[in-house]
Design an enzyme around this catalytic site. Sequence first.
Site, PDB file in Angstrom:
ATOM      1  CB  SER A   1     -23.625  12.024  57.254  1.00  0.00           C
ATOM      2  OG  SER A   1     -24.780  11.568  57.482  1.00  0.00           O
TER       3      SER A   1
ATOM      4  N   GLY B   1     -22.572   8.232  58.177  1.00  0.00           N
ATOM      5  CA  GLY B   1     -22.958   6.706  58.345  1.00  0.00           C
ATOM      6  C   GLY B   1     -23.469   5.804  60.254  1.00  0.00           C
TER       7      GLY B   1
ATOM      8  CG  ASN C   1     -27.071   6.796  58.940  1.00  0.00           C
ATOM      9  OD1 ASN C   1     -27.571   7.617  58.465  1.00  0.00           O
ATOM     10  ND2 ASN C   1     -26.364   7.356  60.115  1.00  0.00           N
TER      11      ASN C   1
ATOM     12  CG  ASP D   1     -28.049  13.820  49.999  1.00  0.00           C
ATOM     13  OD1 ASP D   1     -28.572  14.961  50.504  1.00  0.00           O
ATOM     14  OD2 ASP D   1     -27.139  13.184  50.334  1.00  0.00           O
TER      15      ASP D   1
ATOM     16  CG  HIS E   1     -26.810  14.568  53.650  1.00  0.00           C
ATOM     17  ND1 HIS E   1     -26.951  13.099  52.661  1.00  0.00           N
ATOM     18  CD2 HIS E   1     -26.096  13.907  55.238  1.00  0.00           C
ATOM     19  CE1 HIS E   1     -26.401  12.444  53.251  1.00  0.00           C
ATOM     20  NE2 HIS E   1     -26.887  12.496  55.187  1.00  0.00           N
TER      21      HIS E   1
END
Length: 184
Positions: free
Chosen positions: A10, A47, A75, A156, A159
């Site tokens: 991502s 992801g 991840n 968040d 990101h």
Amino acid sequence: MKTIIFLGDSLTAGYGLPIEYSYPAQFAKKVRELGVTIRVLNAGVNGDTTLGGLKRTARLLKHLPHYLVIALGANDMMRNHPIYEVKSNLKQIITEAKNQNVKPILFGMKALPIYGIQYMREFNQIFLDLAQTFVIPYLPFFLEEVAGVAAFNLPDRIHPNLLGQKKIAETVTPFLISVFEKHK
């Protein structure tokens, strides 16, 4: 025209943003402004893990790229994947690229201390070890000036936002241009 593929998660896909805001797109814009002609393909998948990247590698290499940027691992780290699995997956991606005469470029990732200091140290070492073993170009942490900086991240706090993506492009562009110069 040479082709570079950014194989990532991502962070590469530009999560939460239009694809043209992602750092691979920002990189493409910067190199065009510098007069460098290169086709840029963003193979970032939200992801994705190193195993997912490995599973996609053969298909991506059918595009006959000259360079494969490997920007995976975040991840895996967040999901506490075993060090040996992460290293094995990255090793296989690098090997597959080299076997197809594609120049692999490794972007390192740094672990958060959420799974302990030992895991963090071992995870961080994966990337340097592979770069040295395979003697490939290596950027230790492409999020160096972005990670943890609120102004460069979405709410968040994980990101990169548009400013963060542009900052990443500012980091990776001179690095990648130096790689291109060495491998003309």
